[in-house]
Design a protein around this motif. Structure first.
Motif, mmCIF file in Angstrom:
data_model
loop_
_atom_site.group_PDB
_atom_site.id
_atom_site.type_symbol
_atom_site.label_atom_id
_atom_site.label_comp_id
_atom_site.label_asym_id
_atom_site.label_seq_id
_atom_site.Cartn_x
_atom_site.Cartn_y
_atom_site.Cartn_z
ATOM 1 N N ILE A 100 0.855 -1.193 0.000
ATOM 2 C CA ILE A 100 0.000 0.000 0.000
ATOM 3 C C ILE A 100 0.892 1.245 0.000
ATOM 4 N N VAL A 145 -2.928 0.191 -8.225
ATOM 5 C CA VAL A 145 -2.128 0.481 -7.032
ATOM 6 C C VAL A 145 -3.068 0.758 -5.864
ATOM 7 N N LEU A 186 -12.016 -5.774 -0.572
ATOM 8 C CA LEU A 186 -11.035 -6.860 -0.684
ATOM 9 C C LEU A 186 -10.586 -7.346 0.687
ATOM 10 N N ARG A 187 -10.638 -6.444 1.655
ATOM 11 C CA ARG A 187 -10.271 -6.827 3.024
ATOM 12 C C ARG A 187 -11.150 -6.033 3.981
ATOM 13 N N GLU A 197 -5.699 -3.914 10.467
ATOM 14 C CA GLU A 197 -5.338 -3.259 9.218
ATOM 15 C C GLU A 197 -6.538 -2.560 8.576
ATOM 16 N N PRO A 212 -2.048 -9.132 -0.716
ATOM 17 C CA PRO A 212 -1.505 -9.907 0.386
ATOM 18 C C PRO A 212 -2.512 -10.197 1.494
ATOM 19 N N GLY A 213 -3.366 -9.233 1.806
ATOM 20 C CA GLY A 213 -4.330 -9.451 2.878
ATOM 21 C C GLY A 213 -5.313 -10.527 2.483
ATOM 22 N N MET A 214 -5.253 -10.914 1.198
ATOM 23 C CA MET A 214 -6.198 -11.911 0.726
ATOM 24 C C MET A 214 -5.587 -13.301 0.725
ATOM 25 N N MET A 230 4.259 1.262 2.442
ATOM 26 C CA MET A 230 4.325 0.936 3.873
ATOM 27 C C MET A 230 3.399 -0.230 4.238
ATOM 28 N N PRO A 231 3.934 -1.433 4.216
ATOM 29 C CA PRO A 231 3.149 -2.564 4.715
ATOM 30 C C PRO A 231 3.259 -2.607 6.234
ATOM 31 N N SER A 232 2.527 -3.478 6.851
ATOM 32 C CA SER A 232 2.644 -3.641 8.296
ATOM 33 C C SER A 232 4.061 -4.095 8.639
ATOM 34 N N SER A 284 -5.652 -11.064 -5.253
ATOM 35 C CA SER A 284 -5.004 -9.939 -5.910
ATOM 36 C C SER A 284 -4.243 -9.083 -4.909
ATOM 37 N N VAL A 301 -7.968 0.718 -4.071
ATOM 38 C CA VAL A 301 -7.244 0.179 -5.222
ATOM 39 C C VAL A 301 -7.760 0.899 -6.461
HETATM 40 P P1 AMP Z 1 -0.606 -4.914 4.336
HETATM 41 O O1 AMP Z 1 0.294 -6.085 4.559
HETATM 42 O O2 AMP Z 1 -1.429 -4.592 5.536
HETATM 43 O O3 AMP Z 1 0.112 -3.733 3.797
HETATM 44 O O4 AMP Z 1 -1.684 -5.389 3.257
HETATM 45 C C1 AMP Z 1 -1.790 -4.901 1.975
HETATM 46 C C2 AMP Z 1 -3.195 -4.949 1.456
HETATM 47 O O5 AMP Z 1 -3.225 -4.184 0.300
HETATM 48 C C3 AMP Z 1 -3.753 -6.297 1.069
HETATM 49 O O6 AMP Z 1 -4.869 -6.599 1.795
HETATM 50 C C4 AMP Z 1 -4.140 -6.196 -0.412
HETATM 51 O O7 AMP Z 1 -5.462 -6.578 -0.594
HETATM 52 C C5 AMP Z 1 -3.993 -4.774 -0.726
HETATM 53 N N1 AMP Z 1 -3.393 -4.419 -2.017
HETATM 54 C C6 AMP Z 1 -2.244 -3.747 -2.213
HETATM 55 N N2 AMP Z 1 -2.045 -3.483 -3.523
HETATM 56 C C7 AMP Z 1 -3.095 -3.996 -4.181
HETATM 57 C C8 AMP Z 1 -3.471 -4.026 -5.556
HETATM 58 N N3 AMP Z 1 -2.755 -3.445 -6.513
HETATM 59 N N4 AMP Z 1 -4.610 -4.663 -5.860
HETATM 60 C C9 AMP Z 1 -5.365 -5.227 -4.895
HETATM 61 N N5 AMP Z 1 -5.064 -5.199 -3.582
HETATM 62 C C10 AMP Z 1 -3.946 -4.595 -3.218
#
Ligand code: AMP
Ligand code: MG
Length: 315
Positions: A65, A119, A194-195, A181, A222-224, A142-144, A220, A99
């Motif tokens: 993200i 994105v 998506l989440r 999150e 990571p959270g998925m 910045m992911p977790s 699509s 997204v």
């Molecule tokens: P986190 O590890 O908390 O940063 O999780 C990132 C989240 O961003 C996930 O749940 C994904 O669903 C979402 N995400 C990031 N980029 C995309 C993208 N291009 N398309 C769909 N989902 C995305």
């Protein structure tokens, strides 16, 4: 004794500058947000993004993200639409991620988006992260701030426990207020969640037509991933009691207070329960329990997001 937490700093002018200097150099910094703590780096820098993936041991196909101060800053990277403006106006800055289609002229590294044409962007409300974003000429990927597939950190000590001295700066701002999150909403094609997060489907539906993600949908983001948010020990759901050597996560007043029980919210407040979830997972692990049992959590409001994380933790 050596201070194992010497990479944790409180926020002031000096540590603000130190963070900025590091981010400009392509280094990563541990930052507080209202949801969970993040591992931030320059989204336009190949080396910074590589550092994030390497530190987290995150699979390359999991996009990150990208965080901005406001929509004006994001304009150069993404294509906005009417649904975006509606939700932005109502919920931003705050715990919601959009997204959207990436602009061809965007400088966001292709590794950030796992080479997707979309994105995910967010506008955090946390004062500290905002004051850092204000001083930067680039957005933060910045992911977790946790190792891939584990649970998100909700305070600076959690972040330090995850990466030890591999990161030089973690800004301390106490416990994250929300503790899970952000809600992730896809606004390309038909709007979809998506989440799930603290901002729920029902609330978003007041502003636009949107559906929850189907369980069978293609991954699509990571959270998925099916297995995610895992505390590293087995998690079993919908239990009523647990053996002495297992921890029992409860909610409300129905369950007896025992040495191995951990209550998420005495008043069955689901928002409070969400904010205590990861804290409780970490506490249980530190106390050496080998398994986590969880009672049934009501599946409405923030309970939907809690159950989503629990389901994945139990995979
Ligand atoms: P986190 O590890 O908390 O940063 O999780 C990132 C989240 O961003 C996930 O749940 C994904 O669903 C979402 N995400 C990031 N980029 C995309 C993208 N291009 N398309 C769909 N989902 C995305
Ligand atoms: Mg994560």
């Amino acid at each position: 004794m050596k201070n194992i937490y010497s990479n944790i700093f409180s926020f002031n002018k000096k540590t603000l500058n130190k963070s900025i200097v590091n981010l400009k150099k392509g280094n990563v910094v541990g930052l507080p947000t209202e949801t969970v703590y993040g591992l931030g780096g320059n989204a336009y820098s190949k080396i910074a993004v590589k550092r994030i993936f390497d530190l987290k041991k995150r699979p390359k196909k999991n996009p990150l993200i990208v965080h901005y101060l406001n929509y004006k800053d994001a304009d150069k990277d993404v294509v906005f639409n009417r649904d975006f403006y509606k939700l932005y106006k109502r919920f931003c800055p705050g715990p919601i991620t959009f997204v959207l289609k990436k602009k061809n002229t965007s400088k966001i590294q292709s590794s950030v988006t796992a080479k997707l044409s979309t994105v995910a962007i967010r506008f955090p409300s946390h004062r500290i992260t905002r004051s850092i974003l204000k001083k930067l000429s680039f957005p933060l990927a910045m992911p977790s701030a946790n190792l891939s597939s584990g649970i998100s950190p909700v305070n600076a000590f959690d972040v330090s426990d995850e990466f030890k001295k591999k990161i030089k700066i973690i800004i301390n701002s106490g416990n994250s207020k929300i503790g899970i999150e952000s809600t992730v909403v896809s606004l390309v094609g038909k709007p979809k969640i998506l989440r799930p997060g603290i901002i729920g489907l029902k609330t978003i539906k007041k502003f636009l037509k949107i559906s929850a993600m189907k369980k069978s949908s293609k991954i699509s983001g990571p959270g998925m991933l099916k297995k995610h948010y895992s505390p590293g020990i087995p998690v079993l759901l919908n239990k009523k009691k647990a053996d002495k050597n297992c921890a029992l996560i409860t909610i409300g007043k129905k369950y007896k207070n025992k040495i191995n029980s951990f209550n998420l919210s005495k008043n069955s407040d689901l928002k409070e329960a969400a904010s205590n979830l990861y804290k409780t997972f970490r506490k249980i692990k530190k106390q050496g329990f080998k398994k986590i049992y969880v009672v049934k959590i009501p599946n409405h409001g923030p309970g939907i997001a809690i159950n989503d994380r629990l389901r994945r933790a139990s995979n």
